[in-house]
Design a protein around this motif. Structure first.
Motif, PDB file in Angstrom:
ATOM      1  N   GLU A  88      38.962 -30.160 -35.229  1.00 27.42           N
ATOM      2  CA  GLU A  88      38.427 -31.111 -35.568  1.00 27.42           C
ATOM      3  C   GLU A  88      38.680 -32.988 -36.339  1.00 27.42           C
ATOM      4  OE1 GLU A  88      34.941 -27.696 -35.598  1.00 27.42           O
ATOM      5  OE2 GLU A  88      37.261 -28.256 -36.366  1.00 27.42           O
ATOM      6  N   PHE A  89      40.221 -31.856 -36.568  1.00 25.36           N
ATOM      7  CA  PHE A  89      40.898 -32.795 -37.383  1.00 25.36           C
ATOM      8  C   PHE A  89      41.846 -33.208 -35.963  1.00 25.36           C
ATOM      9  CE2 PHE A  89      41.497 -30.152 -41.276  1.00 25.36           C
ATOM     10  CZ  PHE A  89      40.206 -30.011 -41.757  1.00 25.36           C
ATOM     11  N   LEU A  90      42.451 -32.735 -35.157  1.00 23.83           N
ATOM     12  CA  LEU A  90      42.638 -33.229 -33.953  1.00 23.83           C
ATOM     13  C   LEU A  90      41.559 -34.449 -33.340  1.00 23.83           C
ATOM     14  CD1 LEU A  90      44.881 -30.535 -32.437  1.00 23.83           C
ATOM     15  CD2 LEU A  90      45.417 -32.409 -33.443  1.00 23.83           C
ATOM     16  N   GLU A  91      40.690 -34.291 -33.144  1.00 27.28           N
ATOM     17  CA  GLU A  91      39.389 -35.344 -32.779  1.00 27.28           C
ATOM     18  C   GLU A  91      39.207 -36.010 -33.685  1.00 27.28           C
ATOM     19  OE1 GLU A  91      37.009 -36.337 -29.832  1.00 27.28           O
ATOM     20  OE2 GLU A  91      38.348 -34.210 -29.450  1.00 27.28           O
ATOM     21  N   ASP A  92      39.691 -36.100 -35.011  1.00 21.63           N
ATOM     22  CA  ASP A  92      39.307 -37.063 -36.002  1.00 21.63           C
ATOM     23  C   ASP A  92      40.226 -38.363 -35.807  1.00 21.63           C
ATOM     24  OD1 ASP A  92      37.849 -38.479 -38.107  1.00 21.63           O
ATOM     25  OD2 ASP A  92      39.528 -38.313 -39.295  1.00 21.63           O
ATOM     26  N   GLY A  93      41.498 -38.143 -35.294  1.00 19.32           N
ATOM     27  CA  GLY A  93      42.663 -38.857 -34.771  1.00 19.32           C
ATOM     28  C   GLY A  93      42.660 -39.552 -33.189  1.00 19.32           C
ATOM     29  N   LYS A  94      41.692 -39.077 -33.038  1.00 22.05           N
ATOM     30  CA  LYS A  94      41.741 -40.180 -31.928  1.00 22.05           C
ATOM     31  C   LYS A  94      41.606 -41.254 -31.390  1.00 22.05           C
ATOM     32  CE  LYS A  94      41.852 -35.856 -28.542  1.00 22.05           C
ATOM     33  NZ  LYS A  94      41.204 -34.937 -27.224  1.00 22.05           N
ATOM     34  N   ILE A  95      41.696 -42.107 -30.879  1.00 16.46           N
ATOM     35  CA  ILE A  95      41.511 -43.496 -30.072  1.00 16.46           C
ATOM     36  C   ILE A  95      41.076 -43.462 -28.822  1.00 16.46           C
ATOM     37  CG2 ILE A  95      41.138 -46.333 -30.606  1.00 16.46           C
ATOM     38  CD1 ILE A  95      43.272 -45.688 -33.099  1.00 16.46           C
ATOM     39  N   GLY A  96      39.720 -42.676 -28.274  1.00 13.98           N
ATOM     40  CA  GLY A  96      39.215 -42.456 -26.846  1.00 13.98           C
ATOM     41  C   GLY A  96      40.199 -41.283 -26.745  1.00 13.98           C
ATOM     42  N   ASP A  97      41.182 -41.611 -26.065  1.00 14.93           N
ATOM     43  CA  ASP A  97      42.061 -39.800 -25.102  1.00 14.93           C
ATOM     44  C   ASP A  97      43.373 -39.626 -25.486  1.00 14.93           C
ATOM     45  OD1 ASP A  97      40.120 -39.089 -23.270  1.00 14.93           O
ATOM     46  OD2 ASP A  97      40.625 -40.632 -21.831  1.00 14.93           O
ATOM     47  N   VAL A  98      43.901 -41.709 -26.891  1.00 19.94           N
ATOM     48  CA  VAL A  98      45.042 -40.989 -27.190  1.00 19.94           C
ATOM     49  C   VAL A  98      45.128 -40.852 -28.854  1.00 19.94           C
ATOM     50  CG1 VAL A  98      46.547 -42.670 -27.743  1.00 19.94           C
ATOM     51  CG2 VAL A  98      45.689 -42.638 -26.181  1.00 19.94           C
ATOM     52  N   LEU A  99      45.485 -39.901 -29.256  1.00 21.95           N
ATOM     53  CA  LEU A  99      45.455 -39.242 -30.414  1.00 21.95           C
ATOM     54  C   LEU A  99      46.873 -40.140 -30.897  1.00 21.95           C
ATOM     55  CD1 LEU A  99      45.440 -36.698 -32.708  1.00 21.95           C
ATOM     56  CD2 LEU A  99      47.512 -35.477 -31.487  1.00 21.95           C
ATOM     57  N   ALA A 100      45.998 -40.805 -32.002  1.00 18.36           N
ATOM     58  CA  ALA A 100      47.352 -41.796 -32.350  1.00 18.36           C
ATOM     59  C   ALA A 100      47.823 -41.523 -34.216  1.00 18.36           C
ATOM     60  CB  ALA A 100      46.248 -43.025 -32.058  1.00 18.36           C
ATOM     61  N   VAL A 101      46.381 -40.920 -34.362  1.00 19.30           N
ATOM     62  CA  VAL A 101      46.659 -40.597 -36.189  1.00 19.30           C
ATOM     63  C   VAL A 101      46.827 -38.987 -36.062  1.00 19.30           C
ATOM     64  CG1 VAL A 101      45.414 -40.744 -37.938  1.00 19.30           C
ATOM     65  CG2 VAL A 101      45.122 -42.977 -36.126  1.00 19.30           C
ATOM     66  N   PHE A 102      48.136 -38.671 -36.041  1.00 14.81           N
ATOM     67  CA  PHE A 102      48.090 -36.998 -36.018  1.00 14.81           C
ATOM     68  C   PHE A 102      47.956 -36.688 -38.084  1.00 14.81           C
ATOM     69  CE2 PHE A 102      49.884 -33.402 -36.598  1.00 14.81           C
ATOM     70  CZ  PHE A 102      50.382 -32.083 -35.026  1.00 14.81           C
ATOM     71  N   PRO A 103      46.863 -35.495 -37.924  1.00 18.21           N
ATOM     72  CA  PRO A 103      46.924 -35.212 -39.174  1.00 18.21           C
ATOM     73  C   PRO A 103      47.504 -34.256 -40.125  1.00 18.21           C
ATOM     74  CG  PRO A 103      45.799 -33.174 -37.270  1.00 18.21           C
ATOM     75  CD  PRO A 103      46.361 -34.609 -36.703  1.00 18.21           C
ATOM     76  N   VAL A 104      47.789 -34.926 -41.004  1.00 24.45           N
ATOM     77  CA  VAL A 104      48.355 -33.982 -41.982  1.00 24.45           C
ATOM     78  C   VAL A 104      47.743 -33.657 -43.115  1.00 24.45           C
ATOM     79  CG1 VAL A 104      50.857 -34.538 -43.512  1.00 24.45           C
ATOM     80  CG2 VAL A 104      51.416 -35.607 -41.467  1.00 24.45           C
ATOM     81  N   SER A 105      46.936 -34.041 -43.754  1.00 22.57           N
ATOM     82  CA  SER A 105      46.144 -33.283 -44.502  1.00 22.57           C
ATOM     83  C   SER A 105      44.299 -34.429 -44.059  1.00 22.57           C
ATOM     84  CB  SER A 105      46.503 -33.955 -46.296  1.00 22.57           C
ATOM     85  OG  SER A 105      46.925 -35.173 -45.747  1.00 22.57           O
ATOM     86  N   LYS A 106      43.380 -33.546 -44.227  1.00 22.42           N
ATOM     87  CA  LYS A 106      42.581 -34.663 -44.486  1.00 22.42           C
ATOM     88  C   LYS A 106      41.872 -33.936 -45.978  1.00 22.42           C
ATOM     89  CE  LYS A 106      41.365 -35.693 -41.483  1.00 22.42           C
ATOM     90  NZ  LYS A 106      41.006 -37.061 -40.512  1.00 22.42           N
ATOM     91  N   SER A 107      40.845 -34.435 -45.906  1.00 23.17           N
ATOM     92  CA  SER A 107      40.211 -34.895 -47.353  1.00 23.17           C
ATOM     93  C   SER A 107      38.495 -34.969 -47.313  1.00 23.17           C
ATOM     94  CB  SER A 107      39.948 -36.323 -48.629  1.00 23.17           C
ATOM     95  OG  SER A 107      40.290 -37.326 -47.984  1.00 23.17           O
TER      96      SER A 107
END
Length: 442
Positions: free
Chosen positions: A133-152
């Protein structure tokens, strides 16, 4: 000629087998590459992220030839505009950083084509170590542009010393704060008990409205242009519940961050990011300079009665601006370093964030936290991770600019609303005015 060609083919085979015959610049400890960075993990020099970067520079960075240089420390509400200004080369703004932390909506505004796709830098096996879910949250379309380091996520902070006095007199408890109905009832009782003081300050009231509406069965309440469908009756009903408490003065939209209002005794509770723990003091300092212990308690966000607990999935992630292949490689090394399971947990345990590796939550049970407040927070985070459904925040371009404009207008309006209600005006009329204000934001 045949012999010469044979030697050439052998040499070519050797080249591809051992060097790839690539002119791609490799990392070299004798000629280190420097990556500039902007981050949002505390604006003090001795922030947890700065300590982690210093450790990296002296270990893996020194070994591989990578230097991380922090050129700006900001906060999550301002980083997006600062990045856009840097990208547009606004005079007086620092140059665009190689690495930076931001929301997915900020990344989308910068243009996904300008950002590294972390999927190209991590293997599938590596990515399987992270919470999906954290990886999915960083996707823009199919691109993982925002890599999860921490989530709040958002939690409810309560000043324990004050609440205990109130609870004893008003016959309420922390259990009453588990639902929105109970929360609003407690807020009203506190308003009466305190002589007209608000109970709680909300940093992100619209997110509470959304989660409540979703729990009540509201379907998509966003429009195609990334704003709200004001004809959605369930969403409107949810807004009205919160607006009524605001109009009566029982709760308030915070002055940017609720922790300040709790620490000065303006309210005894605040709904904000789990990362707000970084900014809470151990004492409350009142306007007359008297103090008392905070005894900070942390409980999950209230839920809608007879519904499952929904929580927000929030927090920034790591982006890398496209420049050179060497810098891309260096960025991946750093991303792996700060998200390694043990190190990542050590980092989040001092920042109020959730770790991003699978299984890291189990470390909470046996971890020796630096204070009782942090222990309270992580006990709650462990609970919500086990029991709640996380809902991704909106990521529409330009969405948060509108939200912040709405909050600014509500802050201006709320003192007058509470005063008018105290003077006998009908609450329904005041609530309707907040709805019209909401509708006016474009």
């Amino acid at each position: 000629m045949k012999k010469l060609l044979s030697f050439f083919l052998i040499g070519l085979t050797f080249c591809f087998a051992f060097t790839g015959c690539s002119d791609k610049p490799k990392l070299d400890p004798d000629n280190p590459v420097t990556l500039t960075m902007w981050h949002v993990y505390g604006e003090q020099a001795d922030s947890p992220m700065n300590r982690l970067i210093e450790e990296f520079n002296h270990t893996v960075g020194a070994e591989k030839g990578i230097i991380i240089n922090v050129t700006l420390m900001s906060n999550t509400s301002q980083i997006g505009q600062k990045l856009l200004d840097a990208q547009n080369e606004v005079p007086g703004v620092p140059s665009m950083p190689d690495l930076f932390f931001c929301h997915s909506s900020n990344a989308e505004e910068l243009g996904v084509a300008n950002l590294l796709n972390w999927n190209d830098l991590f293997t599938e096996d590596e990515l399987n170590n992270y919470v999906p879910e954290f990886l999915e949250d960083g996707k823009i379309g199919d691109v993982l542009a925002v890599f999860p380091v921490s989530k709040s996520t958002h939690v409810l902070y309560v000043a324990g010393m004050q609440f205990d006095r109130f609870a004893k007199d008003a016959n309420v408890s922390y259990d009453d704060l588990s639902t929105w109905d109970g929360f609003f009832s407690v807020a009203e009782k506190y308003y009466d008990w305190s002589g007209g003081e608000p109970f709680c300050a909300l940093d992100y009231p619209i997110r509470c409205v959304e989660l409540n509406a979703l729990s009540k069965g509201a379907e998509n309440f966003y429009t195609e242009d990334g704003w709200y469908d004001f004809d959605n009756p369930v969403f409107k009903e949810s807004w009205m519940e919160f607006a009524q408490a605001i109009s009566k003065g029982h709760i308030v939209v915070s002055d940017l961050y609720s922790n300040t209002m709790v620490m000065t005794g303006e309210v005894i509770a605040g709904i904000g990011s789990s990362a707000s723990i970084l900014y809470y003091n151990d004492v409350i300092t009142y306007p007359d300079n008297t103090t008392e212990p905070m005894n900070l308690q942390v409980v999950p966000l209230p839920k809608t009665k007879d519904a499952d607990l929904l929580i927000t999935l929030a927090g920034v992630g790591l982006c890398s601006y496209k420049t050179t292949e060497q810098k891309a490689e260096a960025a991946a090394v750093f991303a792996r370093y700060i998200t390694e399971e043990a190190r990542n947990f050590e980092f989040v345990a001092s920042t109020g964030y959730m770790p991003v590796n699978k299984g890291s939550f189990e470390k909470i049970k046996d971890y020796d936290f630096e204070s009782k407040a942090y222990e309270n927070l992580y006990t709650t985070l462990f609970e919500v991770n086990e029991t709640a459904t996380a809902i991704r925040e909106p990521s529409f371009a330009g969405y948060y600019e509108k939200i912040y404009a709405l909050y600014d207008r509500l802050r201006e309006m709320q003192p007058r609303l509470a005063e008018r209600f105290a003077n006998g005006e009908d609450a329904a009329k005041l609530v309707a005015e907040t709805w019209e204000l909401f509708r006016s934001i474009e």
